[in-house]
Design a protein around this motif. Structure first.
Motif, mmCIF file in Angstrom:
data_model
loop_
_atom_site.group_PDB
_atom_site.id
_atom_site.type_symbol
_atom_site.label_atom_id
_atom_site.label_comp_id
_atom_site.label_asym_id
_atom_site.label_seq_id
_atom_site.Cartn_x
_atom_site.Cartn_y
_atom_site.Cartn_z
ATOM 1 N N UNK A 145 -58.268 -42.067 88.579
ATOM 2 C CA UNK A 145 -58.080 -42.680 87.250
ATOM 3 C C UNK A 145 -57.263 -41.832 86.280
ATOM 4 N N UNK A 146 -56.134 -41.336 86.763
ATOM 5 C CA UNK A 146 -55.239 -40.520 85.940
ATOM 6 C C UNK A 146 -53.810 -40.930 86.241
ATOM 7 N N UNK A 147 -52.997 -41.088 85.208
ATOM 8 C CA UNK A 147 -51.563 -41.274 85.402
ATOM 9 C C UNK A 147 -50.876 -39.942 85.116
ATOM 10 N N UNK A 148 -50.084 -39.487 86.066
ATOM 11 C CA UNK A 148 -49.356 -38.235 85.893
ATOM 12 C C UNK A 148 -47.989 -38.562 85.286
ATOM 13 N N UNK A 149 -47.896 -38.413 83.973
ATOM 14 C CA UNK A 149 -46.665 -38.701 83.246
ATOM 15 C C UNK A 149 -45.871 -37.404 83.127
ATOM 16 N N UNK A 196 -51.257 -33.105 74.853
ATOM 17 C CA UNK A 196 -51.898 -32.907 76.163
ATOM 18 C C UNK A 196 -52.037 -31.422 76.486
ATOM 19 N N UNK A 197 -52.324 -30.631 75.455
ATOM 20 C CA UNK A 197 -52.521 -29.202 75.642
ATOM 21 C C UNK A 197 -51.244 -28.391 75.723
ATOM 22 N N UNK A 198 -50.087 -29.044 75.565
ATOM 23 C CA UNK A 198 -48.790 -28.360 75.676
ATOM 24 C C UNK A 198 -48.189 -28.204 74.281
ATOM 25 N N UNK A 199 -47.778 -26.979 73.941
ATOM 26 C CA UNK A 199 -47.167 -26.699 72.646
ATOM 27 C C UNK A 199 -45.678 -27.007 72.684
ATOM 28 N N UNK A 200 -45.227 -27.767 71.695
ATOM 29 C CA UNK A 200 -43.806 -28.072 71.555
ATOM 30 C C UNK A 200 -43.257 -27.353 70.331
ATOM 31 N N UNK A 221 -54.810 -31.190 80.975
ATOM 32 C CA UNK A 221 -55.284 -30.701 82.268
ATOM 33 C C UNK A 221 -56.687 -30.120 82.126
ATOM 34 N N UNK A 222 -56.918 -29.366 81.056
ATOM 35 C CA UNK A 222 -58.229 -28.773 80.833
ATOM 36 C C UNK A 222 -59.328 -29.815 80.706
ATOM 37 N N UNK A 223 -59.034 -30.901 79.979
ATOM 38 C CA UNK A 223 -60.029 -31.971 79.816
ATOM 39 C C UNK A 223 -60.287 -32.673 81.144
ATOM 40 N N UNK A 224 -59.241 -32.868 81.924
ATOM 41 C CA UNK A 224 -59.399 -33.511 83.236
ATOM 42 C C UNK A 224 -60.355 -32.706 84.104
ATOM 43 N N UNK A 238 -62.797 -35.205 86.531
ATOM 44 C CA UNK A 238 -62.121 -36.404 87.028
ATOM 45 C C UNK A 238 -61.520 -36.126 88.399
ATOM 46 N N UNK A 239 -61.060 -34.901 88.595
ATOM 47 C CA UNK A 239 -60.638 -34.400 89.905
ATOM 48 C C UNK A 239 -60.980 -32.915 89.935
ATOM 49 N N UNK A 240 -60.967 -32.325 91.121
ATOM 50 C CA UNK A 240 -61.193 -30.888 91.243
ATOM 51 C C UNK A 240 -59.909 -30.141 90.895
ATOM 52 N N UNK A 241 -60.014 -28.840 90.688
ATOM 53 C CA UNK A 241 -58.829 -28.041 90.379
ATOM 54 C C UNK A 241 -57.832 -28.070 91.542
ATOM 55 N N UNK A 242 -58.353 -28.078 92.772
ATOM 56 C CA UNK A 242 -57.480 -28.144 93.946
ATOM 57 C C UNK A 242 -56.748 -29.483 94.005
#
Length: 318
Positions: free
Chosen positions: A99-103, A124-128, A159-162, A167-171
């Motif tokens: 249940x994740x879309x990788x945009x 999404x945790x990324x600094x612009x 990614x941290x929230x996922x 929702x998935x494992x780190x691997x």
């Protein structure tokens, strides 16, 4: 071109049907032998709103373009696809959706630009950095995932929230992340060879019966990606109004110009045949540029019977 001959929904008669799901654009038939029949209709959605009309030939364009694009990733990333028995139909192995879309994005455009223009600098945790303009090329591609919602809006997620929500494992996330970068490199290279810029796109993944993560759904289409012409990009970059989108972004921007973004209280404007047909022509233009093939319209007479017969023929052989 009048807005006629549009396929808005299907009702296939298939044996061994385990489940049926009607998405925003596709009708999905899950068979008990773990085959998935995916019918691309002419439905169109924007801002999580499915329109009441169809876009001529859209389903065929999306399905056949995705089929061609899947060939470009063969051997690079495992995927669900098996065959295309009809211009509007793809068949593949059923996979449990993640249940994740990788945009993934390389340019400041669309949703990310709209957030940036409100002052947001962490997405999404990324600094612009400050000082970016619409259509600016980012220093490197960034992944801005969203949750995958069956109803309502997909939501940005880091990614941290996922990982914290499991929702998935780190691997598993690392596999999806690596596949996303690899797919985007292939899509970018394919577009450049055809005189196009792939500005951003999204990928969806699932798990097959063996628990392997595989690519599912469409790949590098006008619905899942934003494309513009490469020639003259720098000049048009200075005046965003002159940027021609060969994707659904054209429709999104038209809706926004009419005051609609799917927000509460907003009224959907009247969308005439001219806008519908312009979108159709842009989808076809993208297909022909990316594939270097002329788009040939499928037989539209009794299209439901055509799809039914082609699917039956495929299933009889499998």
């Amino acid at each position: 071109m009048e807005a006629i001959h549009t396929l808005l929904k299907t009702d296939l008669k298939v044996g061994r049907l385990k489940n049926f799901y009607r998405g925003k654009v596709r009708d999905l038939y899950h068979l008990d032998n773990n085959l998935l029949i995916m019918v691309a209709t002419d439905r169109v959605s924007a801002f999580d709103t499915v329109m009441e009309f169809g876009i001529p030939f859209k389903g065929q364009v999306l399905n056949q373009l995705s089929t061609q694009m899947i060939k470009t990733i063969k051997g690079e990333v495992p995927n669900w696809f098996i065959d295309c028995p009809d211009p509007n139909v793809s068949v593949g192995k059923y996979c449990t959706p993640i249940p994740i879309e990788m945009v993934i994005r390389r340019y400041l455009v669309g949703h990310i630009f709209r957030l940036y223009s409100t002052g947001e600098r962490k997405i999404c945790g990324i600094d612009l950095p400050d000082g970016l303009k619409q259509y600016d090329r980012l220093e490197s591609p960034i992944i801005t995932p969203t949750t995958k919602s069956h109803s309502g809006h997909d939501l940005d997620i880091s990614k941290g929230e996922i990982l914290s929500r499991r929702l998935v494992s780190s691997t598993e996330y690392e596999v999806m992340e690596n596949y996303t970068y690899k797919l985007f490199d292939i899509g970018t290279s394919t577009a450049e060879k055809r005189g196009l810029v792939l500005m951003d796109t999204k990928y969806e993944f699932g798990k097959d019966d063996d628990g392997q993560i595989v690519l599912i759904d469409e790949v590098h289409t006008a619905d899942s990606s934003r494309y513009i012409h490469n020639h003259g990009y720098e000049k048009r970059h200075q005046n965003p109004k002159h940027v021609k989108h060969l994707s659904k972004e054209f429709f999104r921007q038209w809706l926004m110009s009419e005051g609609f973004q799917g927000k509460e209280g907003q009224i959907l404007p009247v969308i005439g045949h001219e806008v519908q047909n312009q979108l159709s022509m842009r989808y076809i233009e993208l297909f022909e540029m990316l594939t270097d093939q002329q788009f040939v319209i499928g037989d539209l007479n009794e299209i439901h019977n055509r799809i039914q017969k082609n699917v039956e023929s495929f299933l009889n052989l499998h």
